[in-house]
Design a protein around this motif. Structure first.
Motif, mmCIF file in Angstrom:
data_model
loop_
_atom_site.group_PDB
_atom_site.id
_atom_site.type_symbol
_atom_site.label_atom_id
_atom_site.label_comp_id
_atom_site.label_asym_id
_atom_site.label_seq_id
_atom_site.Cartn_x
_atom_site.Cartn_y
_atom_site.Cartn_z
ATOM 1 N N GLY A 1 0.806 -1.215 0.000
ATOM 2 C CA GLY A 1 0.000 0.000 0.000
ATOM 3 C C GLY A 1 0.841 1.268 0.000
ATOM 4 N N GLY A 2 0.307 2.317 -0.637
ATOM 5 C CA GLY A 2 0.948 3.621 -0.591
ATOM 6 C C GLY A 2 2.108 3.773 -1.555
ATOM 7 N N ALA A 3 2.328 2.792 -2.434
ATOM 8 C CA ALA A 3 3.441 2.882 -3.390
ATOM 9 C C ALA A 3 2.960 2.494 -4.778
ATOM 10 N N GLN A 4 3.609 3.071 -5.786
ATOM 11 C CA GLN A 4 3.271 2.690 -7.159
ATOM 12 C C GLN A 4 4.398 1.877 -7.797
ATOM 13 N N VAL A 5 5.332 1.432 -6.965
ATOM 14 C CA VAL A 5 6.409 0.576 -7.450
ATOM 15 C C VAL A 5 6.374 -0.737 -6.661
ATOM 16 N N SER A 6 7.092 -1.755 -7.173
ATOM 17 C CA SER A 6 7.206 -3.021 -6.442
ATOM 18 C C SER A 6 8.556 -3.031 -5.758
ATOM 19 N N ARG A 7 8.549 -2.729 -4.461
ATOM 20 C CA ARG A 7 9.818 -2.647 -3.736
ATOM 21 C C ARG A 7 9.831 -3.519 -2.490
ATOM 22 N N THR A 8 8.832 -4.396 -2.394
ATOM 23 C CA THR A 8 8.739 -5.190 -1.183
ATOM 24 C C THR A 8 9.361 -6.573 -1.387
ATOM 25 N N PHE A 9 10.363 -6.879 -0.573
ATOM 26 C CA PHE A 9 11.020 -8.189 -0.592
ATOM 27 C C PHE A 9 10.283 -9.074 0.403
ATOM 28 N N TYR A 10 10.187 -10.367 0.103
ATOM 29 C CA TYR A 10 9.368 -11.206 0.970
ATOM 30 C C TYR A 10 9.865 -12.636 0.981
ATOM 31 N N ALA A 11 9.473 -13.350 2.012
ATOM 32 C CA ALA A 11 9.750 -14.780 2.129
ATOM 33 C C ALA A 11 8.409 -15.437 2.424
ATOM 34 N N LYS A 12 7.744 -15.918 1.384
ATOM 35 C CA LYS A 12 6.344 -16.398 1.487
ATOM 36 C C LYS A 12 5.534 -15.382 2.293
ATOM 37 N N GLY A 13 4.653 -15.859 3.160
ATOM 38 C CA GLY A 13 3.923 -14.946 4.046
ATOM 39 C C GLY A 13 4.585 -14.908 5.402
ATOM 40 N N GLN A 14 5.896 -15.155 5.444
ATOM 41 C CA GLN A 14 6.596 -15.289 6.724
ATOM 42 C C GLN A 14 7.861 -14.440 6.742
ATOM 43 N N THR A 15 7.773 -13.249 6.187
ATOM 44 C CA THR A 15 8.982 -12.436 6.063
ATOM 45 C C THR A 15 9.545 -12.055 7.426
ATOM 46 N N GLY A 16 8.673 -11.677 8.337
ATOM 47 C CA GLY A 16 9.136 -11.293 9.674
ATOM 48 C C GLY A 16 9.862 -12.439 10.342
ATOM 49 N N GLN A 17 9.313 -13.637 10.173
ATOM 50 C CA GLN A 17 9.952 -14.822 10.764
ATOM 51 C C GLN A 17 11.366 -14.989 10.223
ATOM 52 N N GLN A 18 11.505 -14.909 8.910
ATOM 53 C CA GLN A 18 12.821 -15.173 8.325
ATOM 54 C C GLN A 18 13.822 -14.080 8.674
ATOM 55 N N LEU A 19 13.368 -12.836 8.700
ATOM 56 C CA LEU A 19 14.279 -11.746 9.067
ATOM 57 C C LEU A 19 14.672 -11.859 10.537
ATOM 58 N N LEU A 20 13.693 -12.222 11.375
ATOM 59 C CA LEU A 20 14.014 -12.335 12.796
ATOM 60 C C LEU A 20 14.962 -13.507 13.034
ATOM 61 N N LEU A 21 14.717 -14.622 12.344
ATOM 62 C CA LEU A 21 15.623 -15.759 12.529
ATOM 63 C C LEU A 21 17.022 -15.424 12.015
ATOM 64 N N GLY A 22 17.103 -14.555 11.015
ATOM 65 C CA GLY A 22 18.410 -14.070 10.550
ATOM 66 C C GLY A 22 19.118 -13.290 11.649
ATOM 67 N N ALA A 23 18.404 -12.353 12.254
ATOM 68 C CA ALA A 23 18.986 -11.554 13.337
ATOM 69 C C ALA A 23 19.313 -12.441 14.541
ATOM 70 N N TYR A 24 18.423 -13.390 14.793
ATOM 71 C CA TYR A 24 18.621 -14.342 15.910
ATOM 72 C C TYR A 24 19.866 -15.200 15.662
ATOM 73 N N SER A 25 20.112 -15.547 14.396
ATOM 74 C CA SER A 25 21.304 -16.354 14.109
ATOM 75 C C SER A 25 22.573 -15.536 14.380
ATOM 76 N N SER A 26 22.555 -14.266 14.003
ATOM 77 C CA SER A 26 23.717 -13.421 14.296
ATOM 78 C C SER A 26 23.898 -13.257 15.799
ATOM 79 N N LEU A 27 22.755 -13.132 16.480
ATOM 80 C CA LEU A 27 22.787 -13.010 17.940
ATOM 81 C C LEU A 27 23.374 -14.278 18.559
ATOM 82 N N ASN A 28 22.955 -15.443 18.053
ATOM 83 C CA ASN A 28 23.458 -16.716 18.578
ATOM 84 C C ASN A 28 24.962 -16.824 18.420
ATOM 85 N N ARG A 29 25.443 -16.335 17.286
ATOM 86 C CA ARG A 29 26.890 -16.388 17.063
ATOM 87 C C ARG A 29 27.612 -15.582 18.135
#
Lengths: 670, 249
Positions: free
Chosen positions: A160-188
């Motif tokens: 919403g609110g944009a006339q371009v396609s700029r949204t990156f996604y991982a199925k309908g679980q983008t927050g999960q994948q980004l958080l698990l990415g940050a969590y993996s760095s945190l685990n390290r």
């Protein structure tokens, strides 16, 4: 009645927001070129507390540790991976222009400022757009499995609110994948010993020593004991206050207690009335409901929102005599496409939510309560085939079916050769809070050494947040902004030893926490925490929700005052202070939600205009669009605590200055 | 929607070292209410009767955070397939039914209180190697690294694991192989994970063994009960990864 004393209103010194010199596109570069840094040997001597492990908290904690700082990281759940960022479905924006559709840093900046109804701080938003591209690079390098095209490059979709396609996604679980990415760095970093992780701990107070934040009091939720932690700086990344409305899309544990603790210590709270009501949630079904479930905004890429044109059809739907798929195309009112031809179903969330409310208020609601509209995939399924549509949204269709027992991809009816599929029923719900702890350009609050990042600060979304921008902001703050700006503060702390926790300041702070706990246990009244929380939610939704009026807000403040009294005299908390006591923990949070609710109402009452998520019914155009008042309200409203929850807070204005963008009326029609 | 009455036979245990027991409660609910909301109703009843409410883990209530657990009528996350406990609705049960509710039972997941267990062991396994060792700030442009859609999609399917522990609870051996294999697979399938591929498989398996999880005997209960439908083929991949890593020691 509680009112704001306008005589006392102060105006902030422009220097306080620390916006760097130079043209908008050079501010962040200039800042980084001239800021003070901490050398590697000194970083090892400094400790930072990060409260929260969502996108902002986890990314900040891991990045600070990668740089060499010692980090103490806290979360209320059993693991950092559970933070509610995990539930974000749709995606994350970035100005990569991979689709060659004319996107740029400037355009993302412009869309975000416009989407926020010209109430965000320009310099912060530009920086956000600028670092957005780094976030995608960072996440891909971590192994986040974003959606890809057959050629192997990253896929995008529109929000919403944009006339371009700029949204990156991982199925309908983008927050999960980004958080698990940050969590993996945190685990390290946990593995390397640079981050100490404290799970099932809840922050109860921030400890100030000589005017600087030097630590926190946190409760161990398993043992029930208050514990002390000290550091050179404190970062809170504890999310928003949506659960003040009881029913919201937030997780059950989401709360604003850490933010309220900072506010009570003197950190300003900015723009609390800017609350986002998400247009596509599953409607409320009954009194026992504990939360509302969001259906991703990405559904509006292919889904069309409608109600019947004919009030008789709506009445039949409300009585359950017909289904949505019984109504043919010509009797459907695709009201967003009708009112906003240029953006259609992809108007920003505040606009879509209000339009749904407008139709339902007029009696066109489509379920038994009259509080729902249709989100229909018939056109998309007829155009693309059910397989393609299911590939895009299958998990959301399944989630919808599990909750409502209706499958939105199922064939409903064939009328005059056109096949109609079962539509979803949706209604707006509290989703995100744009308001939050006031921060300057460095993300430092009005208290020295205390920083706020992610949803819990106020800075980037103005009066309305665009879809797929929360993930962007959380990660921008945590990966790319705070780890720099905090060094400007820490650079003169290198000779300061980390304070001990056996100081009078820590004694005093812990004593207050214990007293507050004993007070809650001593009430021994008749009402459970949840019953009072539900009542709070009703007051907030009714009077401080989608449509606000001066009269309603005044009633809300009176009712909230009475509710606090009820809480203080008639609450019942079972058990004791020893060991785990969930009801006691919930009682603490509820106390803060009541104060937060009042803060939202005070701010909404003060802001005599409509903008973004704040809609005052007195201030609208003839067409029912929000009417801003830039002459009188072009400022950030910062609320200063006056020593007691009973007292009205004082207002301090941070005037907004726009250099790059011309402030105008939002237009999504043409 | 239809009203219904159910009997909840719930495991109550005051603390990790206390002796636990089942207690049965009768609750009035309806078909459109979720299972956890039914527990909320029960807890409200208990609080109103000045009894201790039941402790259970839950947070997002959208099936994604992995916080909720519960072993319901002999199944982790209850009778629905591909769904977590928080996504379970009462229409799955019969009016008048007695529903048995237990915590995850595994040596590696000690009970904290009632239905709440300590899953810290999962975090420890991830800390041992579930990441790409990479510092923020040094990444190249994201599209410089094309990845085949097939592999990206497969990695995504593995990465969908929510770390709830149902696989361990379902396994007669208390094995964490499905959980570990999902993370190892995600990185084994992606170019970003190649550099540390062997080290990761060795470190995560070693940590898993240390923490008291059992061995895999290919019964497949984990796959059948996983709320995110993580496939057992991940375990086959983990075995390959582990053997390859050990052979090159």
């Amino acid at each position: 009645m509680a009112t704001i004393d306008t005589e006392k209103v102060k105006v902030m010194n422009p220097a306080d927001s620390k916006i760097p010199e130079g043209p908008i596109a050079e501010k962040w570069t200039n800042y980084k070129a001239h800021q003070k840094l901490v050398n590697p040997a000194n970083k090892r001597r400094l400790t930072v507390i990060v409260v929260g492990t969502g996108l902002a908290g986890a990314s900040a904690a891991s990045t600070l540790a990668e740089m060499g700082f010692n980090v103490l990281n806290f979360c209320i759940q059993d693991s950092p991976r559970r933070a509610h960022s995990i539930a974000a479905q749709g995606g994350i924006n970035a100005a990569k222009n991979y689709q060659n559709d004319g996107d740029s840093v400037y355009r993302l900046f412009y869309d975000t400022v416009k989407g926020g109804d010209y109430r965000a701080r320009e310099a912060n938003v530009y920086r956000l757009a600028e670092v957005s591209n780094n976030i995608i690079d960072q996440c891909v390098a971590q192994g986040v499995p974003f959606a890809r095209e057959y050629g192997g490059l990253l896929a995008n979709r529109s929000f919403g609110g944009a006339q371009v396609s700029r949204t990156f996604y991982a199925k309908g679980q983008t927050g999960q994948q980004l958080l698990l990415g940050a969590y993996s760095s945190l685990n390290r970093q946990i593995n390397l010993g640079k981050v100490k992780s404290f799970n099932r701990y809840e922050m109860h107070d921030v400890v100030m020593v000589d005017g600087r934040a030097r630590g926190i009091i946190a409760k161990n939720l398993v043992t029930g004991k208050f514990e002390r932690f000290s550091a050179h700086a404190v970062v809170i990344a504890t999310g928003g206050y949506g659960n003040a409305y009881f029913l919201s899309t937030n997780a059950m544990g989401c709360n604003c207690s850490a933010a309220m603790a900072c506010y009570r210590k003197g950190a300003y709270f900015a723009n609390p009335s800017y609350v986002q009501i998400h247009p596509t949630c599953i409607p409320v079904h009954g009194d026992q409901q504990s939360k509302l479930t969001l259906m991703s905004e990405s559904l509006r890429n292919d889904g069309r929102i409608w109600v019947p044109k004919d009030i008789e059809d709506a009445k039949k739907l409300q009585r359950g005599e017909i289904k949505g798929s019984d109504i043919p195309e010509e009797r459907r009112d695709y009201y967003l496409e009708r009112r906003y031809p240029a953006f259609g179903n992809l108007v920003p969330r505040d606009v879509a939510s209000r339009a749904a409310k407008e139709r339902c208020d007029k009696g066109f609601g489509v379920n038994n309560t009259g509080l729902a509209v249709f989100l229909d995939f018939s056109e998309a399924i007829n155009r693309l085939g059910i397989d393609v549509v299911r590939q895009r949204y299958g998990n959301l269709f399944d989630m919808y079916e599990e909750i409502t027992d209706v499958n939105p991809g199922e064939k409903g009816n064939e009328i005059n050769g056109t096949v109609y599929y079962n539509p979803m029923m949706i209604f707006p719900a509290i989703h995100y809070t744009m308001g939050g702890i006031w921060v300057d350009y460095e993300l430092q609050t009005s208290l020295k050494g205390l920083f706020a990042i992610g949803e819990c600060n106020f800075s980037d979304h103005g009066a309305n947040r665009l879809g797929a921008s929360a993930l962007m902001q959380g990660l921008a703050d945590g990966y790319f902004v705070l780890p720099y700006t905090i060094q400007n503060y820490l650079s003169d702390q290198i000779t300061v030893p980390c304070p001990g926790t056996d100081t009078p300041e820590f004694d005093e702070a812990e004593k207050k926490c214990v007293e507050a706990q004993n007070a809650l246990l001593k009430i021994q009244g008749k009402r459970s925490v949840d019953s009072i929380h539900k009542e709070l939610g009703h007051i907030m939704w009714e009077y401080v929700g989608m449509g606000r009026t001066k009269e309603g807000l005044t009633i809300a403040l009176d009712k909230l005052k009475a509710l606090r009294k009820e809480f203080e005299t008639n609450l019942y908390v079972p058990g004791s202070a020893e060991g785990m006591n969930n009801e006691l923990d919930k009682a603490f949070r509820l106390k803060d939600f009541i104060t937060m609710g009042e803060l939202v109402a005070y701010d909404a009452l003060n802001r005599n205009e409509s903008c973004g998520g704040h809609f005052r019914e007195e201030y609208q155009t003839e067409e029912g669009e929000a009417k801003r008042d830039d002459e009188n309200y072009f400022y950030v409203a910062c609320w200063d605590y006056q020593g007691s929850d009973e007292k009205a807070p004082e207002l301090i204005k941070e005037p907004l200055h726009y250099e790059a963008i011309k402030v105008q009326t939002r237009n999504y029609k043409s | 929607m239809a009203n219904m009455t159910v009997n909840l036979k719930v495991w109550r245990q005051a603390g990790p070292k206390e002796k636990g027991e089942f207690r049965t409660y009768t609750v009035e609910t309806d078909t459109d209410t979720s299972f956890l909301e039914t527990l909320d109703i029960l807890n409200e009843q208990l609080v109103n009767n000045h009894e201790e409410p039941i402790a259970f883990d839950h947070d997002c209530r959208e099936g994604i955070c992995g916080m909720c657990s519960l072993y319901i009528n002999g199944h982790p996350h209850g009778p629905a397939t591909g769904a977590t406990t928080c996504q379970l609705y009462m229409r799955r049960f019969k009016d008048g039914e007695t529903i048995t509710v237990e915590p995850w039972r595994s040596a590696a997941f000690p009970v904290i209180k009632d239905l709440m267990v300590n899953r810290n062991a999962f975090d420890q396994i991830q800390q041992a190697g579930g990441y790409v060792s990479f510092n923020c700030g040094g990444a190249q442009d994201a599209n410089c690294l094309p990845i085949s859609k097939v592999n990206a999609d497969m990695a995504m399917d593995s990465a969908t694991c929510i770390g709830c522990g149902a696989c361990v609870a379902a396994c007669k051996n208390g094995s964490a192989m499905l959980f570990v294999s999902a993370k190892v697979s995600q990185f084994a399938l992606l170019p970003q994970g190649q550099v540390e591929r062997k080290r990761r498989a060795r470190a995560m398996v070693k940590k898993m063994d240390e923490l008291g999880f059992g061995n895999c005997t290919n019964t497949g209960a984990c796959e059948a009960e996983c709320p995110k439908c993580i496939k057992i083929s991940n375990i086959a991949r983990l075995n390959r990864e582990f053997i390859k890593a050990k052979c090159s020691d």
